[in-house]
Write a protein that holds these residues in place. Structure first.
Motif, short mmCIF file in Angstrom:
data_model
loop_
_atom_site.label_atom_id
_atom_site.label_comp_id
_atom_site.label_asym_id
_atom_site.label_seq_id
_atom_site.Cartn_x
_atom_site.Cartn_y
_atom_site.Cartn_z
N ILE A 84 -3.64 0.07 8.26
CA ILE A 84 -4.68 0.28 7.26
C ILE A 84 -5.95 0.82 7.89
CG2 ILE A 84 -6.22 -0.93 5.65
CD1 ILE A 84 -3.83 -2.77 4.99
N VAL A 89 -11.82 -5.88 4.83
CA VAL A 89 -10.41 -5.98 4.44
C VAL A 89 -9.75 -7.01 5.35
CG1 VAL A 89 -8.23 -4.77 4.16
CG2 VAL A 89 -10.38 -3.56 3.73
N LEU A 149 -7.74 4.36 6.99
CA LEU A 149 -9.08 4.39 6.42
C LEU A 149 -10.03 5.30 7.20
CD1 LEU A 149 -9.61 0.65 5.43
CD2 LEU A 149 -9.71 2.61 3.89
N TYR A 207 0.83 -1.20 0.00
CA TYR A 207 0.00 0.00 0.00
C TYR A 207 0.87 1.26 0.00
CZ TYR A 207 0.49 -0.88 5.09
OH TYR A 207 0.96 -1.16 6.34
N THR A 250 -17.50 -3.07 3.06
CA THR A 250 -16.24 -3.72 2.66
C THR A 250 -15.57 -4.38 3.86
OG1 THR A 250 -15.86 -2.12 0.88
CG2 THR A 250 -13.95 -3.37 1.64
N TYR A 289 -5.02 -3.79 -1.09
CA TYR A 289 -5.28 -2.42 -0.63
C TYR A 289 -4.14 -1.49 -1.05
CZ TYR A 289 -5.76 1.56 2.52
OH TYR A 289 -5.86 2.82 3.04
N ALA A 303 -5.50 -7.46 2.38
CA ALA A 303 -4.61 -6.31 2.50
C ALA A 303 -3.64 -6.23 1.33
CB ALA A 303 -3.84 -6.39 3.81
#
Length: 353
Positions: free
Chosen positions: A179, A278, A183, A46, A276, A156, A153
């Protein structure tokens, strides 16, 4: 058919460290990298990823991490550039766009078959393909009836696509916490885990954690072979993530009991719509090309080895496995130690042959 000394499967940090060590043993490795450049999986992490280890503790053998500030925490793109430069300076052949389909026993050692149809024979093989391409999705998480979006992940990149959504991040490790905290800027986020998050202070008495693991010997202690299972890693934190969870941004809850449609049922009996999920649930070694070699992998697809040497197939070795030998085995700072041991063992093996 082409014949080489050693084929190294994977051109990321572990493959480059292995090649460096093999060259030091006067063996000529050829690196086969599936992607278009020798930087491993780093370019696919990411966007905001930074290392937990300072630059001074983030180098492969023979080339310090660049930059005047040795105590900074390098960004993902800096690592990609570092590995690309390391590969360019390495006196070894790196072939990109070469995905290995199978490794088999062959005359003189091994036959390495490429998915493109080509073949290379080698006296020895070192598997360094890592785990990023093999995301782990726990069977205990029943996602079958969930009709929202589920991603790992590994997929992402940044928070923009999740703006305004209700997001649940599953996990309690570094990636999960990072993460989820990122977010929160654009979405309503819950961090769901089976146990509370455990933290490790990034700095102790003014020095980075890695200073202490190095100088106490913990970083290189050869205890990997004593572990029956890989222990969970604490979240390395300078205080911001602990504060974020304390303030409920994101909030932390036990993992949902069930999912139906887009609705999650929580342990307290409440239900809510989720857009969603993750999964920051880790990875497993990505070694499908070894399936044809009897006894190399266990029933879960994990390599059977001792210190990186395959137990059942002489001449086959691994570099970059998590806890292969020590805490730092699959890190920039530690993979070189394991690579040196594997190269020494392979040189001795090939010398005997």
């Amino acid at each position: 058919m082409e014949h080489v000394d050693v084929v190294v499967i994977g051109g990321g940090q572990s493959g480059l460290a292995a090649a460096h060590a093999l060259l030091g043993r006067r063996l000529r490795p050829v690196l086969l990298e599936a992607s278009d450049r020798a930087a491993g999986s780093w370019a696919r992490y990411y966007d905001s990823l930074t290392l937990f280890s300072p630059a001074r503790y983030s180098s492969l053998p023979g080339m310090p991490f660049p930059g005047a500030d040795r105590d900074r925490y390098p960004h993902r793109d800096e690592v990609v550039a570092y590995l690309s430069t390391y590969a360019d300076r390495l006196d070894a052949e790196v072939r990109t766009g070469c995905r290995v389909g199978a490794v088999r026993r062959g005359e003189g050692g091994f036959k390495v078959e490429l998915e493109s149809g080509g073949q290379v024979t080698a006296r020895a093989v070192v598997a360094t393909s890592g785990s990023f391409s093999h995301p782990y999705r726990p069977a205990l998480l029943d996602l079958g009836e969930f009709t929202g979006t589920v991603l790992h992940a590994a997929q992402y990149r940044h928070p923009a696509p999740f703006a305004g959504q209700r997001v649940v991040v599953v996990g309690a490790g570094n990636s999960a916490v990072q993460i989820a905290a990122e977010l929160v800027k654009t979405a309503r986020v819950t961090l769901a885990s089976r146990a509370p998050v455990k933290f490790a202070r990034q700095k102790i008495a003014g020095r980075d954690l890695h200073y202490w693991t190095k100088h106490t010997g913990l970083d290189a202690a050869p205890i990997g072979g004593l572990l029956r299972e890989i222990p969970p890693q604490p979240v390395i934190d300078d205080g911001r993530y602990r504060t974020a969870l304390t303030q409920g941004a994101p909030d932390r809850r036990p993992v949902f009991i069930s999912l139906t449609g887009t609705e999650a049922l929580w342990a307290d009996g409440s239900r809510e719509e989720v857009d969603t999920i993750v999964l920051a649930t880790g990875y497993r070694p990505d070694l499908p090309y070894l399936d044809g070699l009897d006894g190399v992998l266990d029933s879960a697809g994990r390599p059977r080895h001792r210190g990186g040497a395959a137990l059942s197939v002489p001449g086959l070795a691994f570099v970059g496995l998590e806890w292969q030998r020590s805490l730092s085995s699959n890190s920039l700072r530690g993979v070189g130690r394991d690579a040196a041991r594997v190269a020494r063992a392979l040189a001795a093996h090939l010398g005997r042959r």
